[in-house]
Design an enzyme around this catalytic site. Sequence first.
Site, PDB file in Angstrom:
ATOM      1  NE  ARG A 105      -2.473   0.724   3.607  1.00 57.39           N
ATOM      2  CZ  ARG A 105      -3.111   0.890   4.675  1.00 57.39           C
ATOM      3  NH1 ARG A 105      -4.280   1.273   4.612  1.00 57.39           N
ATOM      4  NH2 ARG A 105      -2.637   0.727   5.898  1.00 57.39           N
ATOM      5  CB  THR A 109      -1.922   7.324  -3.255  1.00 54.10           C
ATOM      6  OG1 THR A 109      -1.369   5.915  -3.356  1.00 54.10           O
ATOM      7  CG2 THR A 109      -1.181   8.097  -3.903  1.00 54.10           C
ATOM      8  CG  ASP A 201       1.503  -3.115   9.800  1.00 58.36           C
ATOM      9  OD1 ASP A 201       1.621  -2.223   9.160  1.00 58.36           O
ATOM     10  OD2 ASP A 201       1.621  -4.440   9.780  1.00 58.36           O
ATOM     11  CG  ASP A 204       5.065  -3.773  11.356  1.00 58.66           C
ATOM     12  OD1 ASP A 204       5.718  -4.442  10.655  1.00 58.66           O
ATOM     13  OD2 ASP A 204       4.768  -2.824  11.426  1.00 58.66           O
TER      14      ASP A 204
HETATM   15  N1  URA Z   1      -3.403  -3.173   7.827  1.00 58.02           N
HETATM   16  C1  URA Z   1      -3.212  -3.374   8.991  1.00 58.02           C
HETATM   17  O1  URA Z   1      -2.174  -4.475   9.186  1.00 58.02           O
HETATM   18  N2  URA Z   1      -3.683  -2.731   9.935  1.00 58.02           N
HETATM   19  C2  URA Z   1      -4.916  -2.002   9.585  1.00 58.02           C
HETATM   20  O2  URA Z   1      -5.562  -1.487  10.700  1.00 58.02           O
HETATM   21  C3  URA Z   1      -5.161  -1.657   8.282  1.00 58.02           C
HETATM   22  C4  URA Z   1      -4.502  -2.311   7.464  1.00 58.02           C
END
Ligand code: URA
Length: 210
Positions: A105, A109, A201, A204
């Site tokens: 991502r 954007t 995330d 992560d």
């Molecule tokens: N991707 C993620 O890992 N966490 C989010 O909250 C949104 C997209």
Amino acid sequence: MSEHLTVVTHPLVQHKLSLMRDKSASTPLFRQLLREISQLLAYEITRELPLTRKTIATPIEEMQAPVLDGKKLALISILRAGNGLLDGVLELIPGARVGFVGLYRDEETLQPIQYYFKVPHGLKDRLVIAVDPMLATGNSSAAAVKLLKDAGASNIRFMCLLAAPEGIVRMKEAHPDVPIVTASVDSHLNEKGYIVPGLGDAGDRMFGTK
Ligand code: URA
């Protein structure tokens, strides 16, 4: 599946999800819980798979035993976080074929950029289950599903752990034929595109990269 959106409200799923959301959950615990939930979501997403009968011999006698019908399923992990769901589902359905779609991502954007695409042959004859823990803006999920359709898939389901309302709307607009199975629909996305309250995330947290 006839519903466009299925939220799996089973108490085990909800309990495990709450443990995962907690920011103090360790990386191994997070991964373990994700694997467990993925199997419970897989149970739901495969509920209506067609069966056929096959003659087998038990130690007692022959019988017409139910077995899955049709070509083997295709599990498609949307990298990298999809791998956390993939592992568990693959344990449950070890014969499934596996593919990968690499999208990242763009942080500004929020649009998906493709960097990898490798999927099993014969997608058009398979049930395809695309897995990605976080349905956030829906941009990358919708793009991944479009790539799968371009590769011939016509029977696709989407499995995620958490969904934002924005992502659900985006997917429904782009792919009304693709049912979504999730453990929760959260409140909204924040200005950085993270699901609120969410779990941060997912990549992560499962790979310990932060
Ligand atoms: N991707 C993620 O890992 N966490 C989010 O909250 C949104 C997209």
